[in-house]
Design a protein around this motif. Structure first.
Motif, PDB file in Angstrom:
ATOM      1  N   ASP A 126      48.511 -21.105 -12.551  1.00 40.31           N
ATOM      2  CA  ASP A 126      49.082 -20.236 -13.579  1.00 40.31           C
ATOM      3  C   ASP A 126      47.952 -19.429 -14.219  1.00 40.31           C
ATOM      4  N   ARG A 127      48.301 -18.578 -15.148  1.00 36.69           N
ATOM      5  CA  ARG A 127      47.293 -17.684 -15.718  1.00 36.69           C
ATOM      6  C   ARG A 127      46.205 -18.453 -16.462  1.00 36.69           C
ATOM      7  N   ALA A 128      46.575 -19.508 -17.172  1.00 36.82           N
ATOM      8  CA  ALA A 128      45.577 -20.283 -17.905  1.00 36.82           C
ATOM      9  C   ALA A 128      44.552 -20.888 -16.946  1.00 36.82           C
ATOM     10  N   GLN A 129      45.019 -21.365 -15.802  1.00 33.17           N
ATOM     11  CA  GLN A 129      44.098 -21.941 -14.822  1.00 33.17           C
ATOM     12  C   GLN A 129      43.187 -20.875 -14.230  1.00 33.17           C
ATOM     13  N   ARG A 130      43.719 -19.685 -14.014  1.00 28.54           N
ATOM     14  CA  ARG A 130      42.886 -18.594 -13.504  1.00 28.54           C
ATOM     15  C   ARG A 130      41.825 -18.198 -14.524  1.00 28.54           C
ATOM     16  N   MET A 131      42.190 -18.181 -15.795  1.00 21.47           N
ATOM     17  CA  MET A 131      41.225 -17.824 -16.836  1.00 21.47           C
ATOM     18  C   MET A 131      40.118 -18.873 -16.936  1.00 21.47           C
ATOM     19  N   SER A 132      40.488 -20.134 -16.884  1.00 22.24           N
ATOM     20  CA  SER A 132      39.496 -21.204 -16.957  1.00 22.24           C
ATOM     21  C   SER A 132      38.520 -21.138 -15.796  1.00 22.24           C
ATOM     22  N   ASP A 133      39.028 -20.775 -14.626  1.00 18.88           N
ATOM     23  CA  ASP A 133      38.203 -20.728 -13.419  1.00 18.88           C
ATOM     24  C   ASP A 133      37.096 -19.681 -13.526  1.00 18.88           C
ATOM     25  N   LYS A 134      37.322 -18.629 -14.286  1.00 17.14           N
ATOM     26  CA  LYS A 134      36.321 -17.563 -14.404  1.00 17.14           C
ATOM     27  C   LYS A 134      35.019 -18.092 -15.028  1.00 17.14           C
ATOM     28  N   ASN A 135      35.139 -19.042 -15.941  1.00 17.14           N
ATOM     29  CA  ASN A 135      33.937 -19.585 -16.561  1.00 17.14           C
ATOM     30  C   ASN A 135      33.093 -20.383 -15.574  1.00 17.14           C
ATOM     31  N   ILE A 136      33.745 -21.128 -14.682  1.00 14.48           N
ATOM     32  CA  ILE A 136      33.006 -21.881 -13.673  1.00 14.48           C
ATOM     33  C   ILE A 136      32.293 -20.917 -12.725  1.00 14.48           C
ATOM     34  N   GLU A 137      32.989 -19.858 -12.318  1.00 16.87           N
ATOM     35  CA  GLU A 137      32.377 -18.870 -11.448  1.00 16.87           C
ATOM     36  C   GLU A 137      31.174 -18.224 -12.131  1.00 16.87           C
ATOM     37  N   MET A 138      31.324 -17.903 -13.400  1.00 17.12           N
ATOM     38  CA  MET A 138      30.240 -17.289 -14.162  1.00 17.12           C
ATOM     39  C   MET A 138      29.008 -18.198 -14.177  1.00 17.12           C
ATOM     40  N   MET A 139      29.208 -19.495 -14.424  1.00 13.34           N
ATOM     41  CA  MET A 139      28.084 -20.425 -14.487  1.00 13.34           C
ATOM     42  C   MET A 139      27.417 -20.577 -13.126  1.00 13.34           C
ATOM     43  N   HIS A 140      28.208 -20.606 -12.043  1.00 10.31           N
ATOM     44  CA  HIS A 140      27.627 -20.764 -10.712  1.00 10.31           C
ATOM     45  C   HIS A 140      26.886 -19.503 -10.272  1.00 10.31           C
ATOM     46  N   PHE A 141      27.392 -18.342 -10.620  1.00  2.29           N
ATOM     47  CA  PHE A 141      26.658 -17.108 -10.313  1.00  2.29           C
ATOM     48  C   PHE A 141      25.324 -17.091 -11.057  1.00  2.29           C
ATOM     49  N   HIS A 142      25.328 -17.559 -12.304  1.00  2.00           N
ATOM     50  CA  HIS A 142      24.095 -17.609 -13.087  1.00  2.00           C
ATOM     51  C   HIS A 142      23.087 -18.547 -12.429  1.00  2.00           C
ATOM     52  N   GLN A 143      23.550 -19.695 -11.952  1.00  4.26           N
ATOM     53  CA  GLN A 143      22.653 -20.636 -11.277  1.00  4.26           C
ATOM     54  C   GLN A 143      22.094 -20.042  -9.990  1.00  4.26           C
ATOM     55  N   ALA A 144      22.951 -19.337  -9.246  1.00  2.00           N
ATOM     56  CA  ALA A 144      22.481 -18.715  -8.006  1.00  2.00           C
ATOM     57  C   ALA A 144      21.402 -17.672  -8.286  1.00  2.00           C
ATOM     58  N   LEU A 145      21.492 -17.044  -9.430  1.00  2.00           N
ATOM     59  CA  LEU A 145      20.518 -16.014  -9.813  1.00  2.00           C
ATOM     60  C   LEU A 145      19.215 -16.622 -10.333  1.00  2.00           C
ATOM     61  N   ARG A 146      19.304 -17.701 -11.105  1.00  2.00           N
ATOM     62  CA  ARG A 146      18.131 -18.218 -11.803  1.00  2.00           C
ATOM     63  C   ARG A 146      17.444 -19.386 -11.101  1.00  2.00           C
TER      64      ARG A 146
END
Length: 289
Positions: free
Chosen positions: A140-160
């Motif tokens: 549902d939409r709430a689950q999709r919104m929550s997932d964006k934060n995990i993606e954001m953190m993993h992209f940050h780790q891949a960068l740093r």
């Protein structure tokens, strides 16, 4: 003679993906290794050696959180702050050359620029969105919104991170091309014990095992195949090991709740309604310890 490097593995759960590697490097003398885990896991496994150490998360990391949309970010922050404190205390005695962390259960995002060790982050996959949702059980939409934060953190780790490890080329391709240059594929590996021998005269057994009995793990495909075999007259014992009430990588459990309103407890029970022939014969001992 060059001293072996000091490598610290960090994860709230021990042994996790890298417990065996930590022990192997230590036993062979290839590295001086340590494993930082939570106090409960350290107490449970302290007989493995003095190199199993504890870090204390900054508060609870399981159970209720303050805000649904940032629940895993909050958990990672509590882990990361506790991990940083433990690593700074460790480095008062020993300099760390390499730190190997789990991206969520040893979240390293508070460690960049705070410690001198090279940081390796193990990321299984960046997000559920990148992994792909089963269209049969959409979030549902709430689950999709929550997932964006995990993606954001993993992209940050891949960068740093100095290096990112993921378990397959399929997982690596889930990251944006701009981040893939810092990612290496390394299988987690399997440690095989003695071979299992079927007792003479015992039934032919077809089994399924996973952390949970979910669509993401392929449990629905196993049930479909078992149904076809049963209806074709194949005589076999069918058994499925795994947690029937949990869902690690998908949203089918929430889909069941939305569809049945509590009448059906979990995804496994939903499948047993759809495949009554399997329900009559499938053994469900539960999850492994």
């Amino acid at each position: 003679m060059t001293k072996p490097p000091v490598i610290v593995f960090a994860g709230a759960v021990y042994p996790g993906q890298f417990g065996a590697l930590c022990d192997y490097l230590r036993k062979t003398g290839m590295a001086e290794t340590y494993f930082l885990t939570t106090p409960g896991h350290r107490e449970k496994h302290k007989d493995k050696g003095a190199h199993i150490l504890a870090f204390t998360p900054d508060g609870k990391i399981v159970g209720d959180t303050h805000y649904y949309y940032t629940a895993k970010l909050e958990r990672s922050a509590r882990i990361g702050r506790g991990l940083l404190n433990a690593l700074l205390a460790f480095e008062e005695q020993r300099r760390i050359d390499v730190l190997v962390t789990h991206s969520l259960w040893g979240a390293p995002h508070f460690l960049y620029d705070e410690i001198g060790a090279a940081i390796v982050s193990y990321i299984e996959f960046p997000s559920y969105r990148a992994h792909g949702w089963d269209p049969a059980y959409p979030p549902d939409r709430a689950q999709r919104m929550s997932d964006k934060n995990i993606e954001m953190m993993h992209f940050h780790q891949a960068l740093r991170s100095d290096l990112v490890i993921c378990p397959s080329h399929h997982a690596k391709r889930m990251f944006p091309p701009a981040l893939q240059g810092n990612i290496e594929v390394q299988l987690e590996g399997l440690d095989f014990g003695p071979p299992l021998i079927r007792p003479e005269g015992g039934p032919f057994t077809i089994g399924f095992t996973a952390r949970d009995l979910s669509s993401a793990k392929g449990f629905d495909r196993f049930v479909e195949i078992a149904d076809r075999l049963i209806r074709a007259g194949v005589e076999a014992r069918f058994i499925a090991l795994g947690d029937s009430s949990g869902s690690t990588y998908g949203y089918e459990q929430q889909w069941v709740q939305r569809r049945y309103g509590g009448e059906v407890p979990d995804f496994c029970a939903h499948l047993m309604r759809d495949y009554p022939a399997v329900a009559k014969g499938l053994e469900l001992p539960g999850k492994l310890p």
